[in-house]
Design a protein around this motif. Structure first.
Motif, short mmCIF file in Angstrom:
data_model
loop_
_atom_site.label_atom_id
_atom_site.label_comp_id
_atom_site.label_asym_id
_atom_site.label_seq_id
_atom_site.Cartn_x
_atom_site.Cartn_y
_atom_site.Cartn_z
N LEU A 30 0.81 -1.23 0.00
CA LEU A 30 0.00 0.00 0.00
C LEU A 30 0.84 1.27 0.00
O LEU A 30 0.44 2.28 -0.59
N VAL A 31 1.97 1.24 0.70
CA VAL A 31 2.77 2.45 0.94
C VAL A 31 4.10 2.34 0.22
O VAL A 31 4.90 1.46 0.51
N SER A 32 4.34 3.24 -0.75
CA SER A 32 5.62 3.24 -1.45
C SER A 32 6.63 4.17 -0.78
O SER A 32 7.83 4.10 -1.04
N GLY A 33 6.15 5.02 0.10
CA GLY A 33 7.01 5.96 0.82
C GLY A 33 6.14 6.92 1.63
O GLY A 33 4.92 6.95 1.46
N PHE A 34 6.76 7.68 2.49
CA PHE A 34 6.02 8.65 3.29
C PHE A 34 6.97 9.76 3.72
O PHE A 34 8.18 9.63 3.64
N THR A 35 6.38 10.84 4.19
CA THR A 35 7.13 11.98 4.69
C THR A 35 6.80 12.17 6.16
O THR A 35 5.63 12.03 6.56
N ALA A 36 7.81 12.46 6.97
CA ALA A 36 7.59 12.69 8.40
C ALA A 36 8.18 14.03 8.79
O ALA A 36 9.28 14.38 8.37
N LEU A 37 7.43 14.77 9.58
CA LEU A 37 7.84 16.08 10.06
C LEU A 37 7.66 16.13 11.57
O LEU A 37 6.75 15.52 12.11
N GLN A 38 8.50 16.91 12.22
CA GLN A 38 8.36 17.11 13.66
C GLN A 38 7.23 18.11 13.89
O GLN A 38 7.11 19.11 13.17
N GLY A 39 6.39 17.83 14.89
CA GLY A 39 5.28 18.72 15.18
C GLY A 39 5.08 18.92 16.67
O GLY A 39 5.67 18.22 17.49
N VAL A 66 1.22 10.38 3.80
CA VAL A 66 1.33 9.33 2.80
C VAL A 66 0.36 9.66 1.68
O VAL A 66 -0.82 9.91 1.94
N VAL A 67 0.83 9.69 0.44
CA VAL A 67 -0.06 9.87 -0.71
C VAL A 67 -0.29 8.50 -1.31
O VAL A 67 0.66 7.78 -1.64
N LEU A 68 -1.56 8.14 -1.45
CA LEU A 68 -1.93 6.84 -1.99
C LEU A 68 -3.37 6.88 -2.48
O LEU A 68 -4.08 7.86 -2.25
N ALA A 69 -3.77 5.84 -3.17
CA ALA A 69 -5.14 5.77 -3.68
C ALA A 69 -6.12 5.76 -2.51
O ALA A 69 -5.82 5.23 -1.43
N SER A 70 -7.29 6.31 -2.73
CA SER A 70 -8.30 6.41 -1.67
C SER A 70 -8.64 5.04 -1.08
O SER A 70 -8.73 4.90 0.15
N THR A 71 -8.81 4.03 -1.90
CA THR A 71 -9.13 2.70 -1.37
C THR A 71 -7.96 2.13 -0.58
O THR A 71 -8.17 1.44 0.42
N ASP A 72 -6.73 2.42 -1.00
CA ASP A 72 -5.56 1.96 -0.26
C ASP A 72 -5.46 2.68 1.08
O ASP A 72 -5.05 2.09 2.08
N ALA A 73 -5.85 3.95 1.12
CA ALA A 73 -5.84 4.69 2.39
C ALA A 73 -6.81 4.05 3.37
O ALA A 73 -6.50 3.88 4.55
N SER A 74 -7.98 3.64 2.88
CA SER A 74 -8.96 2.97 3.75
C SER A 74 -8.41 1.66 4.27
O SER A 74 -8.57 1.34 5.46
N ARG A 75 -7.75 0.90 3.41
CA ARG A 75 -7.16 -0.38 3.82
C ARG A 75 -6.05 -0.15 4.84
O ARG A 75 -5.95 -0.88 5.84
N LEU A 76 -5.21 0.87 4.62
CA LEU A 76 -4.13 1.17 5.55
C LEU A 76 -4.70 1.59 6.91
O LEU A 76 -4.21 1.16 7.95
N LEU A 77 -5.73 2.42 6.90
CA LEU A 77 -6.33 2.85 8.16
C LEU A 77 -6.89 1.66 8.95
O LEU A 77 -6.77 1.62 10.18
N GLU A 78 -7.46 0.69 8.27
CA GLU A 78 -7.95 -0.51 8.96
C GLU A 78 -6.81 -1.24 9.65
O GLU A 78 -6.94 -1.69 10.79
N ARG A 79 -5.68 -1.36 8.97
CA ARG A 79 -4.52 -2.03 9.56
C ARG A 79 -3.98 -1.23 10.75
O ARG A 79 -3.59 -1.79 11.78
N LEU A 80 -3.96 0.09 10.61
CA LEU A 80 -3.46 0.94 11.71
C LEU A 80 -4.39 0.89 12.91
O LEU A 80 -3.93 0.97 14.06
N ARG A 81 -5.68 0.76 12.67
CA ARG A 81 -6.64 0.64 13.78
C ARG A 81 -6.35 -0.59 14.63
O ARG A 81 -6.53 -0.58 15.84
#
Length: 103
Positions: A30-39, A66-81
């Protein structure tokens, strides 16, 4: 129909940062890469977990995008939950209207 790309933003407490990075790295389907920033988290819903955060008045956080397809974002969120149940991670998605690379 083409799946609309979205930017999934995750607000991760500093204590969970490395775990989040590891889990995202494992999601190569699902994730080919991501960006992380301090907040810095501010507000009534922000949990100040350490004495240093209580003194500073804000929580040390990492903003992960993370930029990804909308359906992939939903799948990723389920895994993160599953992986981050009970941690009250904050997230949102926003449509990406253009994505490219400047060579």
């Amino acid at each position: 129909m083409i799946d609309q790309p979205v930017c999934l933003t995750l607000i991760v407490p500093h204590q969970l940062r490395d775990e989040m990075f590891d889990i995202l790295a494992e999601q190569s389907d699902l994730v080919s890469g991501f960006t992380a920033l301090q907040g810095s988290g501010h507000g009534t819903e922000v949990r100040l977990l350490t004495a240093a955060e209580r003194v500073k008045g804000h929580a040390d956080q990492t903003v992960v995008q993370v930029v990804l397809a909308s359906t992939d974002a939903s799948r990723l969120l389920e895994r993160l939950r599953v992986s981050f149940a009970g941690t009250k991670l904050v997230y949102w998605t926003m449509p990406v209207t253009e994505l490219g690379m400047i060579d």
